[in-house]
Design an enzyme around this catalytic site. Structure first.
Site, PDB file in Angstrom:
ATOM      1  N   LEU A  16       1.125  -1.890   0.213  1.00  0.00           N
ATOM      2  CA  LEU A  16      -0.066  -0.436  -0.134  1.00  0.00           C
ATOM      3  C   LEU A  16       0.456   1.629   0.088  1.00  0.00           C
ATOM      4  O   LEU A  16       0.193   2.265  -0.186  1.00  0.00           O
ATOM      5  CB  LEU A  16      -0.854  -0.012   1.394  1.00  0.00           C
ATOM      6  CG  LEU A  16      -2.224   0.776   1.074  1.00  0.00           C
ATOM      7  CD1 LEU A  16      -2.815   0.990   0.063  1.00  0.00           C
ATOM      8  CD2 LEU A  16      -3.118   0.472   2.709  1.00  0.00           C
ATOM      9  N   ASP A  49      12.780   1.144  13.257  1.00  0.00           N
ATOM     10  CA  ASP A  49      11.777   0.275  13.692  1.00  0.00           C
ATOM     11  C   ASP A  49      10.858   0.911  13.939  1.00  0.00           C
ATOM     12  O   ASP A  49      11.052   2.127  15.132  1.00  0.00           O
ATOM     13  CB  ASP A  49      13.041  -0.656  14.082  1.00  0.00           C
ATOM     14  CG  ASP A  49      11.531  -1.810  14.853  1.00  0.00           C
ATOM     15  OD1 ASP A  49      10.634  -1.487  15.207  1.00  0.00           O
ATOM     16  OD2 ASP A  49      11.817  -3.231  15.099  1.00  0.00           O
ATOM     17  N   LEU A  50       9.801   0.950  13.991  1.00  0.00           N
ATOM     18  CA  LEU A  50       8.547   1.118  14.852  1.00  0.00           C
ATOM     19  C   LEU A  50       9.113   1.520  16.588  1.00  0.00           C
ATOM     20  O   LEU A  50       8.464   2.378  17.228  1.00  0.00           O
ATOM     21  CB  LEU A  50       7.612   1.097  14.866  1.00  0.00           C
ATOM     22  CG  LEU A  50       6.139   1.032  13.218  1.00  0.00           C
ATOM     23  CD1 LEU A  50       5.756   0.685  13.629  1.00  0.00           C
ATOM     24  CD2 LEU A  50       6.194   2.924  12.965  1.00  0.00           C
ATOM     25  N   GLY A  71       3.999  -1.853   9.660  1.00  0.00           N
ATOM     26  CA  GLY A  71       3.340  -2.693  11.100  1.00  0.00           C
ATOM     27  C   GLY A  71       3.717  -4.560  10.294  1.00  0.00           C
ATOM     28  O   GLY A  71       2.955  -4.239   8.680  1.00  0.00           O
ATOM     29  N   SER A  73       1.075  -7.095   8.501  1.00  0.00           N
ATOM     30  CA  SER A  73      -0.259  -6.803   7.530  1.00  0.00           C
ATOM     31  C   SER A  73      -1.101  -7.959   8.188  1.00  0.00           C
ATOM     32  O   SER A  73      -2.458  -8.199   6.865  1.00  0.00           O
ATOM     33  CB  SER A  73      -0.168  -6.706   6.547  1.00  0.00           C
ATOM     34  OG  SER A  73       0.898  -7.073   5.927  1.00  0.00           O
ATOM     35  N   SER A 109      -8.064  -2.203   9.851  1.00  0.00           N
ATOM     36  CA  SER A 109      -8.536  -3.802   8.990  1.00  0.00           C
ATOM     37  C   SER A 109     -10.305  -4.215   9.335  1.00  0.00           C
ATOM     38  O   SER A 109     -10.128  -4.018  10.264  1.00  0.00           O
ATOM     39  CB  SER A 109      -7.220  -4.337   9.137  1.00  0.00           C
ATOM     40  OG  SER A 109      -7.751  -5.730   8.464  1.00  0.00           O
ATOM     41  N   ASN A 110     -10.163  -4.141   8.502  1.00  0.00           N
ATOM     42  CA  ASN A 110     -12.069  -5.158   8.064  1.00  0.00           C
ATOM     43  C   ASN A 110     -11.487  -6.535   9.876  1.00  0.00           C
ATOM     44  O   ASN A 110     -12.264  -6.851  10.290  1.00  0.00           O
ATOM     45  CB  ASN A 110     -11.948  -5.578   6.567  1.00  0.00           C
ATOM     46  CG  ASN A 110     -11.287  -7.108   6.793  1.00  0.00           C
ATOM     47  OD1 ASN A 110     -11.287  -8.513   7.279  1.00  0.00           O
ATOM     48  ND2 ASN A 110      -9.961  -6.898   5.760  1.00  0.00           N
ATOM     49  N   TYR A 138      -3.781 -10.259  15.338  1.00  0.00           N
ATOM     50  CA  TYR A 138      -3.243  -9.157  14.020  1.00  0.00           C
ATOM     51  C   TYR A 138      -4.887  -8.518  13.930  1.00  0.00           C
ATOM     52  O   TYR A 138      -4.836  -6.725  14.592  1.00  0.00           O
ATOM     53  CB  TYR A 138      -2.964 -10.205  12.993  1.00  0.00           C
ATOM     54  CG  TYR A 138      -3.599  -8.734  11.484  1.00  0.00           C
ATOM     55  CD1 TYR A 138      -2.717  -7.944  11.449  1.00  0.00           C
ATOM     56  CD2 TYR A 138      -5.150  -8.929  10.848  1.00  0.00           C
ATOM     57  CE1 TYR A 138      -2.683  -6.572  10.653  1.00  0.00           C
ATOM     58  CE2 TYR A 138      -4.992  -7.596   9.564  1.00  0.00           C
ATOM     59  CZ  TYR A 138      -3.788  -6.811   9.312  1.00  0.00           C
ATOM     60  OH  TYR A 138      -4.381  -5.650   8.052  1.00  0.00           O
ATOM     61  N   SER A 167      -9.664  -4.628   1.655  1.00  0.00           N
ATOM     62  CA  SER A 167      -8.886  -5.331   0.593  1.00  0.00           C
ATOM     63  C   SER A 167      -8.450  -4.256  -0.098  1.00  0.00           C
ATOM     64  O   SER A 167      -9.103  -4.401  -1.238  1.00  0.00           O
ATOM     65  CB  SER A 167      -9.652  -6.142  -0.292  1.00  0.00           C
ATOM     66  OG  SER A 167      -8.556  -7.143   0.023  1.00  0.00           O
TER      67      SER A 167
HETATM   68  P1  NAI Z   1       2.903  -4.422   3.464  1.00  0.00           P
HETATM   69  O1  NAI Z   1       3.025  -5.855   4.217  1.00  0.00           O
HETATM   70  O2  NAI Z   1       2.730  -4.849   2.494  1.00  0.00           O
HETATM   71  O3  NAI Z   1       3.585  -3.842   4.203  1.00  0.00           O
HETATM   72  C1  NAI Z   1       3.775  -3.198   5.853  1.00  0.00           C
HETATM   73  C2  NAI Z   1       5.567  -2.411   5.668  1.00  0.00           C
HETATM   74  O4  NAI Z   1       4.938  -1.702   7.581  1.00  0.00           O
HETATM   75  C3  NAI Z   1       6.295  -3.524   4.902  1.00  0.00           C
HETATM   76  O5  NAI Z   1       7.367  -2.544   4.484  1.00  0.00           O
HETATM   77  C4  NAI Z   1       7.246  -3.558   6.856  1.00  0.00           C
HETATM   78  O6  NAI Z   1       8.536  -3.394   6.119  1.00  0.00           O
HETATM   79  C5  NAI Z   1       6.842  -2.196   7.672  1.00  0.00           C
HETATM   80  N1  NAI Z   1       6.475  -2.719   8.281  1.00  0.00           N
HETATM   81  C6  NAI Z   1       6.673  -3.481   9.311  1.00  0.00           C
HETATM   82  N2  NAI Z   1       7.093  -3.708  10.563  1.00  0.00           N
HETATM   83  C7  NAI Z   1       7.787  -2.824  11.192  1.00  0.00           C
HETATM   84  C8  NAI Z   1       8.420  -2.025  11.632  1.00  0.00           C
HETATM   85  N3  NAI Z   1       8.490  -2.262  12.701  1.00  0.00           N
HETATM   86  N4  NAI Z   1       8.781  -0.358  12.379  1.00  0.00           N
HETATM   87  C9  NAI Z   1       8.718  -0.403  10.778  1.00  0.00           C
HETATM   88  N5  NAI Z   1       8.167  -0.786   9.716  1.00  0.00           N
HETATM   89  C10 NAI Z   1       7.792  -1.541   9.822  1.00  0.00           C
HETATM   90  O7  NAI Z   1       1.515  -4.191   4.032  1.00  0.00           O
HETATM   91  P2  NAI Z   1       0.355  -3.739   3.446  1.00  0.00           P
HETATM   92  O8  NAI Z   1      -0.711  -4.190   2.341  1.00  0.00           O
HETATM   93  O9  NAI Z   1       1.226  -2.219   2.028  1.00  0.00           O
HETATM   94  O10 NAI Z   1      -0.714  -2.594   4.296  1.00  0.00           O
HETATM   95  C11 NAI Z   1       0.155  -1.699   4.901  1.00  0.00           C
HETATM   96  C12 NAI Z   1      -1.099  -1.051   5.828  1.00  0.00           C
HETATM   97  O11 NAI Z   1      -2.090  -1.663   5.897  1.00  0.00           O
HETATM   98  C13 NAI Z   1      -0.989  -2.681   7.042  1.00  0.00           C
HETATM   99  O12 NAI Z   1      -1.373  -1.374   8.283  1.00  0.00           O
HETATM  100  C14 NAI Z   1      -1.885  -3.301   7.079  1.00  0.00           C
HETATM  101  O13 NAI Z   1      -2.385  -4.355   7.933  1.00  0.00           O
HETATM  102  C15 NAI Z   1      -2.832  -2.382   6.804  1.00  0.00           C
HETATM  103  N6  NAI Z   1      -3.963  -2.772   5.846  1.00  0.00           N
HETATM  104  C16 NAI Z   1      -3.799  -3.299   4.853  1.00  0.00           C
HETATM  105  C17 NAI Z   1      -4.939  -4.268   3.751  1.00  0.00           C
HETATM  106  C18 NAI Z   1      -4.461  -3.881   2.606  1.00  0.00           C
HETATM  107  O14 NAI Z   1      -5.830  -5.087   1.910  1.00  0.00           O
HETATM  108  N7  NAI Z   1      -3.637  -4.107   2.059  1.00  0.00           N
HETATM  109  C19 NAI Z   1      -6.162  -4.613   4.220  1.00  0.00           C
HETATM  110  C20 NAI Z   1      -6.359  -3.878   5.719  1.00  0.00           C
HETATM  111  C21 NAI Z   1      -5.251  -3.077   6.817  1.00  0.00           C
HETATM  112  C1  15L Z   2      -5.746  -7.520   5.496  1.00  0.00           C
HETATM  113  O1  15L Z   2      -6.289  -6.590   6.662  1.00  0.00           O
HETATM  114  C2  15L Z   2      -4.511  -7.287   5.238  1.00  0.00           C
HETATM  115  O2  15L Z   2      -3.520  -6.673   5.329  1.00  0.00           O
HETATM  116  C3  15L Z   2      -4.178  -7.751   3.585  1.00  0.00           C
HETATM  117  O3  15L Z   2      -3.234  -8.393   3.243  1.00  0.00           O
HETATM  118  C4  15L Z   2      -5.434  -8.655   3.360  1.00  0.00           C
HETATM  119  O4  15L Z   2      -5.532  -9.809   3.571  1.00  0.00           O
HETATM  120  C5  15L Z   2      -6.948  -7.759   3.958  1.00  0.00           C
HETATM  121  O5  15L Z   2      -6.875  -7.860   4.839  1.00  0.00           O
HETATM  122  C6  15L Z   2      -8.115  -9.013   3.126  1.00  0.00           C
HETATM  123  O6  15L Z   2      -8.932  -8.980   4.489  1.00  0.00           O
HETATM  124  O7  15L Z   2      -8.527  -9.030   2.366  1.00  0.00           O
END
Ligand code: NAI
Ligand code: 15L
Length: 269
Positions: A16, A49-50, A71, A73, A109-110, A138, A167
């Protein structure tokens, strides 16, 4: 709050984050990037790191707002979730409070409401104030994040929009995601609305496109000024032909969280 210009984007190396690096600047934002891993093609990105409170304090200094995507994900052992999504989130909010940042857009998130039954034909859409029912460690961490956001608003006046993202990928991949899909362009529209809306206090919104098969109520997102333009229906025929319709005898098909509800728990060992 004046319209934010400089925005810290955490999780900038992720799926994202990579999309938002392209899609948010045209709205007029200057992004400062942060991730645990290097961000390809972005030598100025902060690698931190966070859980590194000092690095976070420096990273948030001088920004107008934060889009917090960093974080874990997916479901993971509790110890990992605890570090990145719970302890890390606390450090982010503490840094923001100490540096006077006015607003955070939090990627919830959902899965914070994953056990909620999905509406069937004729049922009302799931409201934003439905009781939280996390489906995983999560999802629990996202539920905690929403409470942390509420607490920092009540206690410190730090505003948050918690976006329960459905999503968000370039295209939907499953029948379930036809209902929850948030197109990347609509995600940018929603984050922009969350960054620029007037008073938000702590507002929780669902994050989806204007899907024909929507399961949840976008009223609170629209109230921020969000007008989704995309609809997953364009992918429906192809996905349904390959996967068939959702089944009533499979819990992964009857609850918002999908397979997160039915996957066996992940323990440390
Ligand atoms: P992703 O896993 O591709 O990206 C997460 C990023 O956070 C990674 O680049 C990772 O290196 C970084 N990260 C992880 N732990 C860390 C830490 N301790 N310190 C600093 N950076 C850290 O996930 P995505 O799909 O990009 O999602 C982004 C956010 O949106 C996440 O918080 C996820 O939970 C939330 N989300 C995403 C959804 C989706 O459909 N893509 C759906 C619902 C929520
Ligand atoms: C999330 O929260 C995840 O970060 C993403 O990778 C998908 O699994 C999404 O939900 C989903 O429910 O499709």
């Amino acid at each position: 709050m004046p319209a934010p210009r400089t925005v810290l984007l955490t999780g900038a190396a992720g799926g994202l984050g990579t999309l938002m690096r392209e899609l948010l600047p045209p709205y007029g934002y200057t992004l400062r990037l942060l991730d645990l891993r290097p961000v390809e093609g972005e030598p100025d990105a902060i690698t931190a790191d966070l859980c590194d409170a000092g690095a976070l304090r420096e990273a948030v200094r001088g920004v107008d707002a934060i889009v917090h995507l960093a974080g874990i994900s997916q479901e993971a052992p509790f110890e990992k979730i605890l570090k990145a999504n719970i302890e890390g989130l606390y450090h982010l909010y503490e840094a923001a409070r100490a540096e006077g940042v006015g607003r955070i857009v939090f990627a919830s998130s959902n899965h914070a409401v994953g056990y909620t039954p999905r509406p069937r034909d004729g049922d009302p859409l799931v409201p934003v104030d439905t009781p939280r029912r996390p489906d995983t460690f999560y999802g629990l961490s996202k539920s905690f994040g929403e409470d942390l956001a509420q607490f920092y608003w009540d206690k410190h006046g730090l505003e948050t929009v918690s976006v329960r993202i459905g999503s968000c990928f370039p295209r939907p991949a499953t029948v379930r995601s036809l209902s929850l899909w948030l197109s990347p362009a609509d995600a940018a529209r929603l984050f922009h609305a969350a960054l620029t809306a007037g008073h938000v206090g702590h507002t929780v919104v669902y994050g989806s496109s204007a899907n024909t098969r929507l399961w949840w109520d976008l009223t609170s997102a629209r109230a921020l000024g969000y007008t989704p333009r995309d609809d997953s229906e364009a992918y429906a025929d192809e996905i349904l032909a390959a996967q068939g319709p959702l089944r009533a005898d499979d819990e992964a098909h009857t609850r918002l969280g999908g397979h997160f509800v039915t996957d066996p728990p992940i323990w440390p060992h």
